[in-house]
Design an enzyme around this catalytic site. Structure first.
Site, PDB file in Angstrom:
ATOM      1  N   ILE A  89       0.828  -1.215   0.000  1.00 54.83           N
ATOM      2  CA  ILE A  89       0.000   0.000   0.000  1.00 54.83           C
ATOM      3  C   ILE A  89       0.857   1.257   0.000  1.00 54.83           C
ATOM      4  O   ILE A  89       0.709   2.125  -0.861  1.00 54.83           O
ATOM      5  CB  ILE A  89      -0.952   0.025   1.218  1.00 54.83           C
ATOM      6  N   GLY A  92       6.430   4.510   4.822  1.00 52.56           N
ATOM      7  CA  GLY A  92       6.600   5.697   5.640  1.00 52.56           C
ATOM      8  C   GLY A  92       7.888   5.645   6.424  1.00 52.56           C
ATOM      9  O   GLY A  92       8.778   4.824   6.165  1.00 52.56           O
ATOM     10  N   GLY A  95       8.042   2.217   8.450  1.00 49.72           N
ATOM     11  CA  GLY A  95       8.063   0.966   7.713  1.00 49.72           C
ATOM     12  C   GLY A  95       7.152   1.000   6.514  1.00 49.72           C
ATOM     13  O   GLY A  95       6.769   2.067   6.048  1.00 49.72           O
ATOM     14  N   VAL A  97       3.576  -0.516   4.557  1.00 49.45           N
ATOM     15  CA  VAL A  97       2.227  -0.966   4.894  1.00 49.45           C
ATOM     16  C   VAL A  97       1.703  -1.846   3.768  1.00 49.45           C
ATOM     17  O   VAL A  97       1.828  -1.497   2.585  1.00 49.45           O
ATOM     18  CB  VAL A  97       1.283   0.230   5.126  1.00 49.45           C
ATOM     19  N   ASP A 207       2.079  12.056  15.633  1.00 50.11           N
ATOM     20  CA  ASP A 207       2.292  12.212  14.186  1.00 50.11           C
ATOM     21  C   ASP A 207       0.981  12.540  13.478  1.00 50.11           C
ATOM     22  O   ASP A 207       0.645  11.949  12.447  1.00 50.11           O
ATOM     23  CB  ASP A 207       2.908  10.945  13.602  1.00 50.11           C
TER      24      ASP A 207
END
Length: 784
Positions: A89, A92, A95, A97, A207
């Site tokens: 997907i 970031g 890591g 996703v 975040d």
């Protein structure tokens, strides 16, 4: 990664860390030889230690053996507990996703599986994930995508399983749906409620940014990535301040608070600041700061020291190629910002000025203690703005509170004030009416004095004619006009500028009718100069002079100059008098005739129809000006091939001219001629010939057989031509009416017709002959 290989990396790290920086590269070259992968792994860990000096305080042996070169595609199909990784997907800071699907039927059908990067995959981080998973299990909110599971893949890579949300980042969602400021604020308050839920359970997100706030197709916002949040220290005593400081910092600098940038302990005030940045972007389309570069030092200096623009000013921020705001998409223009919010940029600025500026800037204070005390307080202030109540972010002055009270209670306040206002208005109206009456009386007296002066001057012009010369045909209108011009030049009407301007205008119009263009221009310009100097440019009296100059330019064939004069006259009259004023109709008529002469029939038709509508609504049904515009419009429709409507308008104009002027008048003859030309086009030669013969008879009675136009029609060559065609062709030599505003074009240098001053010859009936000198001058003076 095999244990033997990891053991070798650990040994290299211990050796390299014992060396000075200049010696490390040479040592690695010798120790690694051709094994570039091993050298890259060691350098990667060294780089992490330089970014965060505390990183290497954790035991090197605690680092989980994860191959840094895993191909993300090779992970597809692997299992994360009961979930199979289906597709990649996004990636970031922490890591990558993947979309995961359930295989045992006990968990949600679709989830988001986040695989941690090796640089943060320490045993301490795994223990921390276990603690945070326990704290996150306490989060149960409809607007939070909660953590579901955590563990380690077969290859040793840690993962976190979260609720999968199919949505759009909140900023893009608002722009794509062109949400108003009100709807954006309401959506933002829903986000605040979710963050508040986490804070009440001692969880700080750390975040918050648009990409972590997705909005589903049904408009529901969902907060993501609580898996990288931090439990407040009171929740887990083992996470001491020192341990917190050793953790790898995870944040997005553009949305991070100054204290977070500096590495302070996480607190709810940091989330309040990040929410302020998100709100700033939702309202303005921009982020608070523009960075000259994205180096850590520059970003820290800007966020911690620079004060951002207020949202109302940021709306008009233009893209700066030398600055960055960290946005993935181009910086929008003011027009794009307004369009995305269904507002003009100027109106958007007005909405943001004041309360919203204060709310956002309070949330972005550098000092945490000066921000809102909680997310709830932040949200409540936004709610007060939506309700029209005073906001806490602004100083509560009495005037500000009163205005807010009026805004919230408009109906009650207005009802209570009606009586007082009515009395005040009644008194004001009475005083104003008295003032207006005095002004009107003064204006009427001034206009009457001006009219008397102008008329006295005109009468003096006629009275000064030699009686003996008046009995002959030698006295011409031109002679009278020249004498009047000399009298003005010698000082007549000195000290009466408006009367003098009126006389100049009368003389200019009359010279124009005679085709004396140079003299006409001298007087029209003189009238224009006097009125502009005494009254100003944008006055109806100046528009009257512009109209005269337009007629002159049109008669000279200077259509571009005429267009300029006519349009300025129209603009002034429309602005001062209104679009439906009778004087505005004159400008519309004149411009329409000019456009017809240029062959711009569609534009001409539009203007003439509007002029005719105004004149019919304002003037009597049988009025010369109504007939004039009807005839002009008929000429346009004839050229467009709309013969039925054109014929009806010509016949209407002819009836009016006959009723006003009688059957023996040049205007009647001209209209007959135009109608005959139309009938010829329609093939009705017999009717056309009848009208042309009648028109010719009128002209003969008015001018006599010695007039050039009559002589042409009566020449032997002309009389030998059989049928109506010859009559039509020859009579066109003098088919235009005398009034230039109707469409006629006087010719420079033609012989000046001689007009009797007092009585016509016996063979020229007074009812049908051309205008006398007195008639021409007084007709030009009408309305002065």
């Amino acid at each position: 990664m095999k244990r033997e290989r990891w053991k070798k990396i650990r040994e290299l790290l211990e050796q390299v860390l014992a060396l000075d920086a200049p010696e490390r590269q040479q040592y690695l070259s010798n120790a690694c030889g051709a094994d570039d992968r091993m050298r890259a792994e060691v350098e990667s860990i060294l780089s992490a230690s330089e970014t965060d000096p505390e990183f290497m305080k954790a035991s090197v042996a605690d680092i989980v053996a994860v191959d840094a070169d895993d191909d993300l595609r090779s992970l597809i199909g692997q299992m994360a507990g009961p979930f199979r990784l289906e597709r990649f997907i996004a990636s970031g800071g922490m890591g990558s996703v993947f979309l995961g699907t359930n295989t045992d039927g006990e968990q949600p059908a679709a989830v988001a599986v986040k695989l941690l990067k090796h640089r943060v995959a320490t045993t301490e981080m795994l223990r921390r994930f276990h603690v945070e998973r326990q704290s996150l299990s306490a989060l149960s909110h409809s607007n939070i995508a909660c953590a579901i599971d955590a563990g380690v893949l077969a290859n040793g890579r840690p993962y976190l399983v979260m609720e999968y949300v199919a949505g759009t980042p909140i900023d893009l969602y608002c722009d794509e749906h062109r949400l108003s400021i009100k709807h954006r604020l309401e959506l933002f308050r829903t986000v605040c409620a979710a963050v508040s839920h986490a804070h009440q359970r001692l969880i700080v997100h750390r975040d918050l940014k648009p990409s972590n706030i997705l909005v589903t197709p049904d408009g529901t916002p969902k907060l993501l990535d609580f898996g990288i949040s931090k439990a407040i220290d009171t929740l887990e005593p083992t996470l001491s301040a020192s341990n917190t400081e050793t953790q790898h910092r995870v944040m997005t600098p553009e949305y991070a608070s100054p204290e977070q940038i500096r590495g302070a302990i996480a607190a709810t005030s940091g989330d309040i600041y990040s929410l302020g940045v998100v709100l700033y972007e939702l309202l303005t389309g921009h982020r608070p700061y523009q960075f000259k570069s994205r180096t850590p030092h520059e970003m820290e200096r800007t966020i911690c020291e620079q004060e951002p623009d207020t949202p109302s000013n940021a709306v008009f921020r233009t893209p700066d190629p030398n600055s960055l705001d960290g946005a993935a998409r181009p910086v929008p223009t003011p027009e794009q910002v307004g369009l995305a919010r269904n507002e003009l940029p100027s109106r958007l600025r007005s909405q943001l000025t004041g309360d919203l500026d204060a709310i956002v800037m309070k949330s972005l204070r550098k000092e945490p203690e000066y921000r809102y005390s909680s997310v709830d307080a932040f949200s409540e202030d936004v709610g007060r703005y939506l309700d029209g109540a005073p906001v806490a972010a602004r100083r509560g002055t009495r005037r500000y509170r009163f205005l807010k009270f009026v805004e919230r209670n408009k109906a009650a306040v207005m009802g209570s004030a009606v009586a007082v206002v009515s009395l005040a208005i009644g008194l004001a109206i009475a005083l104003w009416q008295g003032h207006v009456a005095v002004q009107a009386q003064q204006l009427a007296e001034a206009e009457a004095r001006n009219a008397r002066s102008a008329n006295e001057f005109v009468q003096g012009m006629l009275a000064g004619v030699d009686p003996l010369a008046a009995e002959s045909d030698d006295t011409t209108v031109r002679q009278i006009l020249d004498d009047a011009s000399n009298r003005l030049a010698l000082g007549a009407l000195r000290g009466q500028p408006e009367s003098k301007a009126s006389v100049h205008l009368t003389l200019g119009r009359t010279y124009l009718e005679l085709g004396a263009f140079d003299a006409a221009e001298t007087h029209l310009q003189a009238a224009m100069s006097i009125r502009t100097e005494t009254l100003g440019r944008r006055r109806p009296a100046v528009a009257e002079c512009l109209s005269g100059l337009g007629m002159l330019a049109k008669a000279k064939g200077q259509y571009e100059a005429a267009d300029t004069f006519y349009r300025e006259s129209l603009e002034i009259r429309e602005a001062v008098l209104g679009r439906r004023h009778i004087d505005t109709a004159e400008s519309l008529n004149n411009l329409g005739v000019l456009l017809k002469l240029q062959g711009r029939y569609a534009e001409s038709e539009k203007l003439l129809r509007e002029a005719l509508s105004i004149r019919r609504a304002t003037l009597p049904e049988r009025h010369e000006d109504v007939a004039t515009t009807s005839s002009n419009l008929a000429a346009v429709l004839k050229n467009l091939g709309v013969f039925d409507s054109a014929e009806a308008l010509y016949r209407e104009a002819l009836d009016t001219y006959q009723e006003i002027f009688g059957p023996e008048h040049l205007r009647v003859a001209g209209c007959m001629n135009n109608l005959a030309l139309l009938l010829r086009e329609r093939g009705d030669i017999k009717s056309a010939e009848t009208l042309l013969r009648d028109a010719l008879a009128i002209r003969r009675r008015v001018f006599g057989d010695d007039h050039p136009a009559i002589a042409a029609l009566m020449s032997p060559t002309a009389t030998q031509v059989v049928g109506a065609t010859a009559l039509i062709r020859l009579s066109m030599a003098d088919s235009s009416p005398a009034n230039p505003s109707v469409g006629g074009s006087p010719r420079q240098g033609r012989s000046t017709p001689k007009y009797r001053i007092d009585r016509p010859k016996s063979n020229r009936p007074a009812s049908g002959r051309g205008p006398s000198a007195h008639q021409m001058l007084t007709r030009s003076a009408i309305g002065l």
